[in-house]
Design a protein around this motif. Structure first.
Motif, PDB file in Angstrom:
ATOM      1  N   ALA A   1      32.372  -8.338 -12.164  1.00  0.00           N
ATOM      2  CA  ALA A   1      32.693  -8.972 -13.436  1.00  0.00           C
ATOM      3  C   ALA A   1      34.137  -8.719 -13.841  1.00  0.00           C
ATOM      4  CB  ALA A   1      31.739  -8.474 -14.521  1.00  0.00           C
ATOM      5  N   ALA A   2      34.675  -7.564 -13.439  1.00  0.00           N
ATOM      6  CA  ALA A   2      36.048  -7.203 -13.776  1.00  0.00           C
ATOM      7  C   ALA A   2      37.059  -7.775 -12.796  1.00  0.00           C
ATOM      8  CB  ALA A   2      36.186  -5.681 -13.842  1.00  0.00           C
ATOM      9  N   GLY A   3      36.580  -8.466 -11.776  1.00  0.00           N
ATOM     10  CA  GLY A   3      37.490  -9.058 -10.804  1.00  0.00           C
ATOM     11  C   GLY A   3      38.029  -8.096  -9.782  1.00  0.00           C
ATOM     12  N   VAL A   4      37.333  -6.979  -9.562  1.00  0.00           N
ATOM     13  CA  VAL A   4      37.764  -5.994  -8.578  1.00  0.00           C
ATOM     14  C   VAL A   4      37.137  -6.335  -7.226  1.00  0.00           C
ATOM     15  CG1 VAL A   4      37.786  -3.545  -7.949  1.00  0.00           C
ATOM     16  CG2 VAL A   4      37.927  -4.211 -10.356  1.00  0.00           C
ATOM     17  N   PRO A   5      37.924  -6.643  -6.199  1.00  0.00           N
ATOM     18  CA  PRO A   5      37.358  -6.914  -4.876  1.00  0.00           C
ATOM     19  C   PRO A   5      36.537  -5.720  -4.385  1.00  0.00           C
ATOM     20  CG  PRO A   5      39.648  -7.589  -4.957  1.00  0.00           C
ATOM     21  CD  PRO A   5      39.395  -6.822  -6.213  1.00  0.00           C
ATOM     22  N   THR A   6      35.384  -6.013  -3.836  1.00  0.00           N
ATOM     23  CA  THR A   6      34.434  -4.965  -3.463  1.00  0.00           C
ATOM     24  C   THR A   6      33.867  -5.249  -2.080  1.00  0.00           C
ATOM     25  OG1 THR A   6      33.819  -4.740  -5.799  1.00  0.00           O
ATOM     26  CG2 THR A   6      32.366  -3.724  -4.196  1.00  0.00           C
ATOM     27  N   GLY A   7      33.690  -4.184  -1.303  1.00  0.00           N
ATOM     28  CA  GLY A   7      33.128  -4.354   0.022  1.00  0.00           C
ATOM     29  C   GLY A   7      32.239  -3.195   0.417  1.00  0.00           C
ATOM     30  N   VAL A   8      31.570  -3.365   1.543  1.00  0.00           N
ATOM     31  CA  VAL A   8      30.714  -2.325   2.121  1.00  0.00           C
ATOM     32  C   VAL A   8      31.155  -2.097   3.558  1.00  0.00           C
ATOM     33  CG1 VAL A   8      28.374  -1.792   2.917  1.00  0.00           C
ATOM     34  CG2 VAL A   8      28.724  -2.750   0.642  1.00  0.00           C
ATOM     35  N   LEU A   9      31.278  -0.829   3.910  1.00  0.00           N
ATOM     36  CA  LEU A   9      31.591  -0.432   5.286  1.00  0.00           C
ATOM     37  C   LEU A   9      30.534   0.570   5.718  1.00  0.00           C
ATOM     38  CD1 LEU A   9      33.188  -0.007   7.871  1.00  0.00           C
ATOM     39  CD2 LEU A   9      34.751   1.481   6.599  1.00  0.00           C
ATOM     40  N   SER A  10      29.737   0.199   6.704  1.00  0.00           N
ATOM     41  CA  SER A  10      28.599   1.034   7.082  1.00  0.00           C
ATOM     42  C   SER A  10      28.523   1.264   8.583  1.00  0.00           C
ATOM     43  CB  SER A  10      27.297   0.367   6.620  1.00  0.00           C
ATOM     44  OG  SER A  10      26.164   1.114   7.020  1.00  0.00           O
ATOM     45  N   ASN A  11      28.228   2.505   8.946  1.00  0.00           N
ATOM     46  CA  ASN A  11      27.792   2.811  10.309  1.00  0.00           C
ATOM     47  C   ASN A  11      26.316   2.463  10.382  1.00  0.00           C
ATOM     48  OD1 ASN A  11      30.310   3.860  10.808  1.00  0.00           O
ATOM     49  ND2 ASN A  11      29.617   5.931  11.304  1.00  0.00           N
ATOM     50  N   ILE A  12      25.988   1.379  11.037  1.00  0.00           N
ATOM     51  CA  ILE A  12      24.611   0.886  11.032  1.00  0.00           C
ATOM     52  C   ILE A  12      24.382   0.081  12.300  1.00  0.00           C
ATOM     53  CG2 ILE A  12      25.008  -1.352   9.898  1.00  0.00           C
ATOM     54  CD1 ILE A  12      22.364   1.096   8.644  1.00  0.00           C
ATOM     55  N   GLY A  13      23.123  -0.018  12.712  1.00  0.00           N
ATOM     56  CA  GLY A  13      22.815  -0.701  13.959  1.00  0.00           C
ATOM     57  C   GLY A  13      22.150  -2.048  13.804  1.00  0.00           C
ATOM     58  N   TRP A  14      22.035  -2.550  12.574  1.00  0.00           N
ATOM     59  CA  TRP A  14      21.425  -3.858  12.346  1.00  0.00           C
ATOM     60  C   TRP A  14      22.061  -4.478  11.104  1.00  0.00           C
ATOM     61  CZ3 TRP A  14      19.333   0.754  10.953  1.00  0.00           C
ATOM     62  CH2 TRP A  14      18.886   0.910   9.646  1.00  0.00           C
ATOM     63  N   ASP A  15      21.782  -5.745  10.872  1.00  0.00           N
ATOM     64  CA  ASP A  15      22.384  -6.479   9.763  1.00  0.00           C
ATOM     65  C   ASP A  15      21.716  -6.091   8.451  1.00  0.00           C
ATOM     66  OD1 ASP A  15      23.643  -8.246   8.081  1.00  0.00           O
ATOM     67  OD2 ASP A  15      22.843 -10.056   9.010  1.00  0.00           O
ATOM     68  N   ILE A  16      22.469  -5.483   7.541  1.00  0.00           N
ATOM     69  CA  ILE A  16      21.919  -5.050   6.252  1.00  0.00           C
ATOM     70  C   ILE A  16      22.230  -6.042   5.129  1.00  0.00           C
ATOM     71  CG2 ILE A  16      21.836  -2.585   6.772  1.00  0.00           C
ATOM     72  CD1 ILE A  16      24.582  -2.341   5.346  1.00  0.00           C
TER      73      ILE A  16
END
Length: 238
Positions: A125-140
């Protein structure tokens, strides 16, 4: 409230397991009973609970850390390594191994901490770009879609898709590139001092959460809003 371009932190990158979504409740007796039934194995909940304890005690033992190396670099590697470890924990027959693996990778089993979704929504809502970086073995991505916040993520970087995993600094570079910002402007939020803390080696400021966690208790993520210059009181209870 300042705009995203008027503060040092211009974007936020989150770890997944243990940071936004709980990693302690994926294995439950009722879920294993259901998954085993789908594989033709009949269990009662008491037996299922015993099998879960046995499996976790084996795969989470410190001496098994080396055996997990590379497990998050591809879906095939994740399945091969994890099913191998689960099988050795028994030893278990293949249908039960698959049922236990099904529990681990069941996107419906991953639940958000109470403050996770409100914080993601407040940043968006505040316009802050946000992402996720995960060590994972399948599509989350289905986890975020199910909880209604996938569209609020500007980048989803999964180790199994890019062939890089934390603590390799290169994977943080990939995530920052996808957010379109230099590392020094992207705050990384995680819970692992080694893997997540390695973001600092790539030039990202780091916000580490306590290792103790409970899916019923806020994770302490509102602090991220303050660091990003977002007024938390309007979006989520402190």
């Amino acid at each position: 409230m300042s705009g995203p371009g008027e503060r040092g932190v211009q974007a936020v990158l989150f770890d997944f397991a243990g940071t936004l979504f709980d990693d302690t409740g994926v294995f439950t007796a009722s879920r294993l009973v259901a998954k085993a039934g789908n594989r033709g194995v009949r269990l009662d909940e008491q037996v299922a609970a015993t099998l879960i304890r046995r499996t976790l005690a084996y795969v989470d033992a410190p001496e098994r850390s080396a055996a997990k190396e590379g497990c998050d670099l591809s879906p095939d590697a994740h399945r091969r390594i994890w099913t191998g470890l689960i099988a050795d924990a028994g030893p278990f027959e293949p249908p039960l191994v698959e049922a236990l693996y099904d529990c681990l990778t069941d996107n419906d089993a991953w639940l958000p901490y109470p403050d996770a979704l409100p914080v993601l929504e407040a940043l968006s809502a505040a316009g802050v770009p946000t992402g996720v970086l995960s060590n994972i073995g399948w599509d989350i991505r289905p986890v975020f879609e199910r909880t209604g916040v996938l569209d609020q993520l500007d980048a989803v970087v999964l180790s199994c898709e890019v062939g890089l995993a934390k603590p390799d600094p290169a994977v943080f570079d990939v995530a920052c590139e996808r957010l379109g910002l230099p590392a020094g402007r992207v705050l990384f939020v995680g819970d692992d001092p080694v893997k997540d803390g390695a973001a600092a080696r790539a030039g990202l400021p780091v916000y580490l959460l306590p290792s103790e966690r409970d899916v019923r208790v806020p994770r302490g993520l509102t602090g991220v809003l303050r660091l990003a210059g977002v007024e938390s009181g309007r979006a989520v209870a402190a």
